[in-house]
Write a protein that holds these residues in place. Sequence first.
Motif, PDB file in Angstrom:
ATOM      1  N   ASP A 166       0.851  -1.272  -0.098  1.00  0.00           N
ATOM      2  CA  ASP A 166      -0.040  -0.013  -0.227  1.00  0.00           C
ATOM      3  C   ASP A 166       0.865   1.311   0.044  1.00  0.00           C
ATOM      4  O   ASP A 166       1.564   1.472   0.746  1.00  0.00           O
ATOM      5  CB  ASP A 166      -0.939  -0.060   1.095  1.00  0.00           C
ATOM      6  N   LYS A 171      -3.491   2.236  -6.434  1.00  0.00           N
ATOM      7  CA  LYS A 171      -4.347   1.921  -5.540  1.00  0.00           C
ATOM      8  C   LYS A 171      -4.943   0.602  -5.939  1.00  0.00           C
ATOM      9  O   LYS A 171      -5.354  -0.076  -5.229  1.00  0.00           O
ATOM     10  CB  LYS A 171      -5.272   3.171  -5.067  1.00  0.00           C
ATOM     11  N   LYS A 175      -5.280  -3.058  -4.076  1.00  0.00           N
ATOM     12  CA  LYS A 175      -6.605  -3.517  -3.674  1.00  0.00           C
ATOM     13  C   LYS A 175      -6.656  -4.831  -4.496  1.00  0.00           C
ATOM     14  O   LYS A 175      -7.191  -5.840  -3.660  1.00  0.00           O
ATOM     15  CB  LYS A 175      -7.860  -2.533  -4.143  1.00  0.00           C
TER      16      LYS A 175
END
Length: 233
Positions: A166, A171, A175
């Motif tokens: 992270d 992003k 995820k």
Amino acid sequence: MSNNEKYHSFVPFILIYAALVICDLIIGSNPRLIEYRYFTKPAILSALIIFFLVCKNKVRSSVFWITTLALLFSLFGDILLLFVEKSQVFFIGGLVMFLLAHLMYILVFLKKQNKQKKGALFFLLSSLYGGILFGVLYSGLGDMMIPVIIYMIVILIMANTAYLRDGCVPKISFKLVFIGALLFMISDSLLAYSLFHSTLFLENVWIMSTYAFAQLLIVLGILKQENQTRIIV
């Protein structure tokens, strides 16, 4: 290329992949068709490997080769686990193959570690999860206790290295990989529970669906981890 176009270009493969998974779930849940699983189960990872090979220009060479090894080890593990009823040797072999697959994923995830990321809370939560699962399985492990402990430690490390990406990758990449790692952990937990504790209702459906989509999400996330301008997804 817009973000919508990028995502839409993956849709045909995702639909094919989902169809293969559904086919395997149906066959694996029907004793009269079970012999066809020798084809449907390996087809899932085989399709994912072919897809990743086609997309190899989207990632760096070292990441490509390590990820390919992870997928190949997973495929070999899938095949070996098809024969567990014949001998425990096949189960041990499958365990080793998936252990190697997790180690390969760990190496890939370590390449994109955010050294500023605070990972203590997730480490504690994942360790607590592992401890509870071990407590549940303990009485049924027997001679498999040490191999299972080693495997559990490795998969917990895999989940933690996925979490620590992270802030060091886009992003969407974080995820996809992190959710995939969690699904992989859940799939392995369900398999261990069914083998060493109690049979689950529709266990093949839960184990294979979480496993198949864990692999898909991890691969998609790895393809997204480089500079997004280089990735056509």
